[in-house]
Write an enzyme that holds these catalytic residues in place. Structure first.
Site, PDB file in Angstrom:
ATOM      1  N   ALA A  20       0.594  -0.588   0.113  1.00 24.37           N
ATOM      2  CA  ALA A  20       0.011   0.045  -0.271  1.00 24.37           C
ATOM      3  C   ALA A  20       0.724   0.976   0.162  1.00 24.37           C
ATOM      4  O   ALA A  20       1.905   1.545   0.832  1.00 24.37           O
ATOM      5  CB  ALA A  20      -0.895  -0.428   1.163  1.00 24.37           C
ATOM      6  N   ALA A  51      -4.343   7.911  12.014  1.00 14.89           N
ATOM      7  CA  ALA A  51      -4.796   6.782  11.939  1.00 14.89           C
ATOM      8  C   ALA A  51      -2.869   6.737  11.217  1.00 14.89           C
ATOM      9  O   ALA A  51      -2.622   5.564  11.089  1.00 14.89           O
ATOM     10  CB  ALA A  51      -5.035   6.329  10.782  1.00 14.89           C
ATOM     11  N   MET A  55       1.864   4.094  10.319  1.00 12.73           N
ATOM     12  CA  MET A  55       1.906   3.177   9.225  1.00 12.73           C
ATOM     13  C   MET A  55       2.888   2.730   8.961  1.00 12.73           C
ATOM     14  O   MET A  55       3.435   3.164   9.590  1.00 12.73           O
ATOM     15  CB  MET A  55       1.582   4.061   8.036  1.00 12.73           C
ATOM     16  CG  MET A  55       0.937   3.314   6.952  1.00 12.73           C
ATOM     17  SD  MET A  55      -0.251   2.218   6.736  1.00 12.73           S
ATOM     18  CE  MET A  55      -1.165   2.969   7.225  1.00 12.73           C
ATOM     19  N   HIS A  62      -0.043  -1.730  15.114  1.00  9.63           N
ATOM     20  CA  HIS A  62      -0.570  -0.064  14.722  1.00  9.63           C
ATOM     21  C   HIS A  62      -1.578  -0.385  15.235  1.00  9.63           C
ATOM     22  O   HIS A  62      -1.780   1.259  15.975  1.00  9.63           O
ATOM     23  CB  HIS A  62      -1.074  -0.600  12.970  1.00  9.63           C
ATOM     24  CG  HIS A  62      -1.586   0.768  12.366  1.00  9.63           C
ATOM     25  ND1 HIS A  62      -1.120   0.968  10.633  1.00  9.63           N
ATOM     26  CD2 HIS A  62      -1.718   2.176  13.045  1.00  9.63           C
ATOM     27  CE1 HIS A  62      -1.095   1.904  10.399  1.00  9.63           C
ATOM     28  NE2 HIS A  62      -1.922   2.777  11.723  1.00  9.63           N
ATOM     29  N   ARG A 167       8.064  -4.991  10.563  1.00 12.04           N
ATOM     30  CA  ARG A 167       8.446  -3.780  10.956  1.00 12.04           C
ATOM     31  C   ARG A 167       8.851  -3.298  12.192  1.00 12.04           C
ATOM     32  O   ARG A 167       8.012  -3.001  13.292  1.00 12.04           O
ATOM     33  CB  ARG A 167       7.862  -2.528   9.842  1.00 12.04           C
ATOM     34  CG  ARG A 167       8.217  -3.634   8.541  1.00 12.04           C
ATOM     35  CD  ARG A 167       7.612  -2.664   7.657  1.00 12.04           C
ATOM     36  NE  ARG A 167       7.831  -3.463   6.710  1.00 12.04           N
ATOM     37  CZ  ARG A 167       6.236  -2.850   5.141  1.00 12.04           C
ATOM     38  NH1 ARG A 167       4.974  -2.180   5.988  1.00 12.04           N
ATOM     39  NH2 ARG A 167       6.546  -3.267   4.624  1.00 12.04           N
ATOM     40  N   ASP A 193       6.541   3.493   1.398  1.00 14.25           N
ATOM     41  CA  ASP A 193       6.729   4.578   1.500  1.00 14.25           C
ATOM     42  C   ASP A 193       6.702   5.137   2.832  1.00 14.25           C
ATOM     43  O   ASP A 193       6.230   6.521   3.059  1.00 14.25           O
ATOM     44  CB  ASP A 193       5.143   4.772   1.221  1.00 14.25           C
ATOM     45  CG  ASP A 193       4.153   3.603   1.294  1.00 14.25           C
ATOM     46  OD1 ASP A 193       4.554   2.662   2.047  1.00 14.25           O
ATOM     47  OD2 ASP A 193       3.065   4.424   2.216  1.00 14.25           O
TER      48      ASP A 193
END
Length: 276
Positions: A20, A51, A55, A62, A167, A193
């Site tokens: 994503a 939110a 990420m 999360h 991660r 990203d």
């Protein structure tokens, strides 16, 4: 070392992509919007900006991290009279999962240039890996949709596939190395990203390319981005680049469509003996 071995030492062997905001879902809306919906199911409002803060993490983590943000934590306490517990995280996650499975394909169309870049990498003998903050159940729903659109990495590692974790640890990136049979981690590039995606790649010993505009750091649709004045684009891009470089990126570009010149540059650096 013979000529073939010397040439191999100069080549990128694999590029490992996030999903994503990196190769699909411009602006990274599928995970963020569904998290907002999941918290709304508990009568606790969460903004899109909130939110986006954690990420790239595995989704249970999360949710936990999102619930600890001061403003969100205050809303939770106001609603329930106590801080969010792990049992509450479990409950939000249980609400999140069916929503995410149902909606992930709605957002997950290839980002412009992704299919062409993957095709060019393959034509050069470079393997295509991938990893994600999505759990396996979500990826099982997403992969057939993505493949039908031509988005088909050679390897997909989901956030809950590995006992070691996700991660910013190196494990998902290194699982790609194992699954793809890559001989040298230093010949791998991580493209992502998010800041935790850059940390993941650096922790794994890989070159890292951050994507500033197409994903979570800017967090706009392509149409919204194109509608901005150049000065505002410059401001948002510069802030995103700063965050990604601070997280460990070797290079930062706008989107996946821009990475091929960097692959050439990294190969040139490998050829003179440089390492990540």
């Amino acid at each position: 070392m013979n000529a073939t071995e010397i040439q191999t030492q100069r080549k990128i062997e694999a590029v490992i992509f996030d999903w994503a905001g990196t190769i699909a879902d411009y602006g990274s809306f599928a995970p963020t919007q569904v998290l907002i919906d999941a918290f709304a199911g508990f009568d606790v409002p969460v903004t899109l900006a909130e939110a986006r803060v954690p990420m790239g993490m595995a989704k249970w983590k999360h949710i936990q991290t999102l619930g600890k943000l001061p403003a969100v934590a205050a809303r939770w306490v106001e609603k329930y009279g106590r801080e969010m517990t792990d049992a509450d995280v479990d409950a939000v996650y249980a609400k999140f999962m069916p929503l995410q499975i149902a909606k992930v394909a709605e957002y997950s169309y290839p980002i412009a240039g992704a299919l062409e870049v993957l095709g060019t990498l393959r034509s050069r003998g470079i393997r295509i890996g991938s990893c994600t903050g999505y759990p396996r159940e979500v990826m099982d729903a997403l992969i057939p949709h993505a493949r039908a659109l031509g988005l088909a990495p050679d390897c997909v590692i989901a956030a809950d596939d590995l006992q070691a974790g996700a991660r910013p640890g190196p494990w998902m990136a290194l699982a790609n190395v194992i699954e793809l049979g890559i001989g040298r981690v230093a010949a791998c590039v991580k493209v992502d990203d998010t800041g935790v995606g850059m940390q993941e790649g650096r922790n794994a010993g890989m070159w890292c390319i951050g994507l500033a505009v197409s994903g979570n750091e800017v967090g706009l649709t392509r149409a919204e981005w194109d509608a901005l004045e150049p000065a505002e684009q410059h401001r948002l891009r510069a802030a995103a680049e700063q965050r990604l470089f601070a997280a460990g990126a070797h290079y930062v570009v706008d989107s996946v469509a821009d990475i091929l010149p960097l692959i050439d540059l990294i190969e040139a650096r490998l050829a003179v003996g440089e390492r990540p």
